[in-house]
Design an enzyme around this catalytic site. Sequence first.
Site, PDB file in Angstrom:
ATOM      1  N   GLY A  14       0.738  -1.542  -0.274  1.00  0.00           N
ATOM      2  CA  GLY A  14       0.245  -0.004  -0.373  1.00  0.00           C
ATOM      3  C   GLY A  14       0.575   1.539   0.106  1.00  0.00           C
ATOM      4  O   GLY A  14       0.425   2.323   0.326  1.00  0.00           O
ATOM      5  N   SER A  15       1.587   0.833  -0.452  1.00  0.00           N
ATOM      6  CA  SER A  15       2.803   2.588  -0.724  1.00  0.00           C
ATOM      7  C   SER A  15       1.983   3.341  -1.447  1.00  0.00           C
ATOM      8  O   SER A  15       2.342   4.600  -0.508  1.00  0.00           O
ATOM      9  CB  SER A  15       4.449   1.629  -0.528  1.00  0.00           C
ATOM     10  OG  SER A  15       4.438   2.179  -2.352  1.00  0.00           O
ATOM     11  N   ASN A  16       1.932   2.932  -2.711  1.00  0.00           N
ATOM     12  CA  ASN A  16       0.747   3.525  -3.301  1.00  0.00           C
ATOM     13  C   ASN A  16      -0.090   4.656  -3.339  1.00  0.00           C
ATOM     14  O   ASN A  16      -0.274   5.747  -3.017  1.00  0.00           O
ATOM     15  CB  ASN A  16       0.869   3.609  -4.540  1.00  0.00           C
ATOM     16  CG  ASN A  16       1.834   3.002  -5.663  1.00  0.00           C
ATOM     17  OD1 ASN A  16       2.582   4.846  -6.171  1.00  0.00           O
ATOM     18  ND2 ASN A  16       2.180   1.902  -5.954  1.00  0.00           N
ATOM     19  N   LYS A  67      -7.766 -13.803 -11.094  1.00  0.00           N
ATOM     20  CA  LYS A  67      -8.909 -12.423 -12.127  1.00  0.00           C
ATOM     21  C   LYS A  67      -9.781 -12.345 -11.083  1.00  0.00           C
ATOM     22  O   LYS A  67     -10.373 -12.999  -9.891  1.00  0.00           O
ATOM     23  CB  LYS A  67      -9.399 -12.910 -13.085  1.00  0.00           C
ATOM     24  CG  LYS A  67     -10.496 -14.043 -12.992  1.00  0.00           C
ATOM     25  CD  LYS A  67     -11.127 -14.241 -14.938  1.00  0.00           C
ATOM     26  CE  LYS A  67     -11.394 -15.684 -14.421  1.00  0.00           C
ATOM     27  NZ  LYS A  67     -12.134 -16.269 -15.409  1.00  0.00           N
ATOM     28  N   MET A  94      -3.716  -7.131  -7.691  1.00  0.00           N
ATOM     29  CA  MET A  94      -2.725  -8.431  -8.173  1.00  0.00           C
ATOM     30  C   MET A  94      -3.314  -9.423  -9.143  1.00  0.00           C
ATOM     31  O   MET A  94      -4.066 -10.499  -9.073  1.00  0.00           O
ATOM     32  CB  MET A  94      -1.548  -9.556  -7.625  1.00  0.00           C
ATOM     33  CG  MET A  94      -0.378  -8.406  -6.639  1.00  0.00           C
ATOM     34  SD  MET A  94       0.080  -7.389  -8.076  1.00  0.00           S
ATOM     35  CE  MET A  94       1.465  -9.138  -8.689  1.00  0.00           C
ATOM     36  N   ARG A  95      -4.933  -8.538  -9.277  1.00  0.00           N
ATOM     37  CA  ARG A  95      -6.224  -9.601 -10.273  1.00  0.00           C
ATOM     38  C   ARG A  95      -5.952  -8.371 -11.610  1.00  0.00           C
ATOM     39  O   ARG A  95      -6.338  -7.169 -10.711  1.00  0.00           O
ATOM     40  CB  ARG A  95      -6.801  -9.655  -9.375  1.00  0.00           C
ATOM     41  CG  ARG A  95      -6.953 -10.376  -8.458  1.00  0.00           C
ATOM     42  CD  ARG A  95      -8.008 -10.468  -7.446  1.00  0.00           C
ATOM     43  NE  ARG A  95      -8.036 -11.687  -6.214  1.00  0.00           N
ATOM     44  CZ  ARG A  95      -7.653 -13.099  -6.411  1.00  0.00           C
ATOM     45  NH1 ARG A  95      -8.629 -13.407  -7.032  1.00  0.00           N
ATOM     46  NH2 ARG A  95      -7.905 -13.476  -4.930  1.00  0.00           N
ATOM     47  N   ASN A 111      -4.683   2.219 -13.100  1.00  0.00           N
ATOM     48  CA  ASN A 111      -3.421   1.364 -12.585  1.00  0.00           C
ATOM     49  C   ASN A 111      -2.426   2.047 -12.463  1.00  0.00           C
ATOM     50  O   ASN A 111      -2.229   2.811 -13.417  1.00  0.00           O
ATOM     51  CB  ASN A 111      -3.488   0.316 -13.208  1.00  0.00           C
ATOM     52  CG  ASN A 111      -2.698  -0.880 -13.036  1.00  0.00           C
ATOM     53  OD1 ASN A 111      -2.223  -1.313 -12.132  1.00  0.00           O
ATOM     54  ND2 ASN A 111      -2.074  -1.244 -14.248  1.00  0.00           N
ATOM     55  N   HIS A 113       1.687   0.446 -12.940  1.00  0.00           N
ATOM     56  CA  HIS A 113       3.140  -0.449 -13.836  1.00  0.00           C
ATOM     57  C   HIS A 113       4.426  -0.397 -13.826  1.00  0.00           C
ATOM     58  O   HIS A 113       4.007   1.117 -14.165  1.00  0.00           O
ATOM     59  CB  HIS A 113       1.701  -0.843 -15.061  1.00  0.00           C
ATOM     60  CG  HIS A 113       2.735  -2.358 -15.455  1.00  0.00           C
ATOM     61  ND1 HIS A 113       2.698  -3.365 -15.014  1.00  0.00           N
ATOM     62  CD2 HIS A 113       4.070  -2.412 -16.323  1.00  0.00           C
ATOM     63  CE1 HIS A 113       3.700  -4.208 -16.224  1.00  0.00           C
ATOM     64  NE2 HIS A 113       4.172  -3.469 -15.976  1.00  0.00           N
TER      65      HIS A 113
HETATM   66  C1  GRF Z   1       4.033  -1.137  -6.971  1.00  0.00           C
HETATM   67  O1  GRF Z   1       5.292  -1.231  -7.546  1.00  0.00           O
HETATM   68  C2  GRF Z   1       3.153  -1.380  -8.502  1.00  0.00           C
HETATM   69  O2  GRF Z   1       3.616  -0.779  -9.341  1.00  0.00           O
HETATM   70  C3  GRF Z   1       3.130  -2.516  -8.766  1.00  0.00           C
HETATM   71  O3  GRF Z   1       2.919  -3.608  -7.417  1.00  0.00           O
HETATM   72  C4  GRF Z   1       3.083  -2.209  -6.731  1.00  0.00           C
HETATM   73  C5  GRF Z   1       2.473  -2.153  -5.794  1.00  0.00           C
HETATM   74  O4  GRF Z   1       3.400  -1.992  -3.998  1.00  0.00           O
HETATM   75  N1  GRF Z   1       1.048  -2.329  -8.922  1.00  0.00           N
HETATM   76  P1  GRF Z   1       2.504  -0.525  -3.127  1.00  0.00           P
HETATM   77  O5  GRF Z   1       1.437  -2.041  -2.437  1.00  0.00           O
HETATM   78  O6  GRF Z   1       1.635   0.053  -3.507  1.00  0.00           O
HETATM   79  O7  GRF Z   1       3.417  -0.964  -2.502  1.00  0.00           O
END
Ligand code: GRF
Length: 205
Positions: A14-16, A67, A94-95, A111, A113
């Site tokens: 969840g860092s994003n 999925k 991850m789906r 999304n 990536h």
């Molecule tokens: C990130 O590298 C993102 O690009 C990929 O999964 C990772 C998620 O990281 N899709 P976080 O859970 O947001 O830390």
Amino acid sequence: MARLRLGVLGSGAGSNMQSIVDAIAKGELDAEIAIVMSDVADAKILDRARRHGIECRYLDCSPFRTKLDGAAEMKCVEILKSAGVDTVVLAGFMRIVKAGLLGAFPNRVINIHPALLPAFPGVESWKQALDYGCKVAGVTVHFVDSGTDTGPIIVQRAVPVVEGDTPASLHARIQVEEHIAYPDALRIVASGNYRIDGRRVVIGG
Ligand code: GRF
């Protein structure tokens, strides 16, 4: 443009999501996170969201392994809609999301990536870039379409590959840029100052 009401879906750390929370807190992004959902019951993203007082839900996706489909997809849409979400943010989810979710939020599923698409779609793309011998890797934030990592690109940031990089060191450097790229992309969406022209996102004008 009304402030974004985000629903965040994630499976991991969840860092994003955190970078989005921080951008909102600093007044750098006109949005609020209405709900965070995870297909992993004990995912760190849910702990982080709870710490910020954000509503959290575990989404049981069985019997599917990779999925979001069938009953889980319907449930997901129902929860997002009842939380008043207008924009769905995939942050390490991850789906593969399917037509049910995409149809419920047309051009409003986003999304991130960890590669410069269209190079290296799929999993562990930073490792794919390293193994390939790339000198530059990066990150892409894009609208989700019916393909895998194929949708219109909103923001990209490049990350140099350095001598001695390991998959972990490269991914860590990419993540620093992710945390800039996701708020940047959401700011563009929040501004409403863009249009999707075929597969291009035209910003401004
Ligand atoms: C990130 O590298 C993102 O690009 C990929 O999964 C990772 C998620 O990281 N899709 P976080 O859970 O947001 O830390």
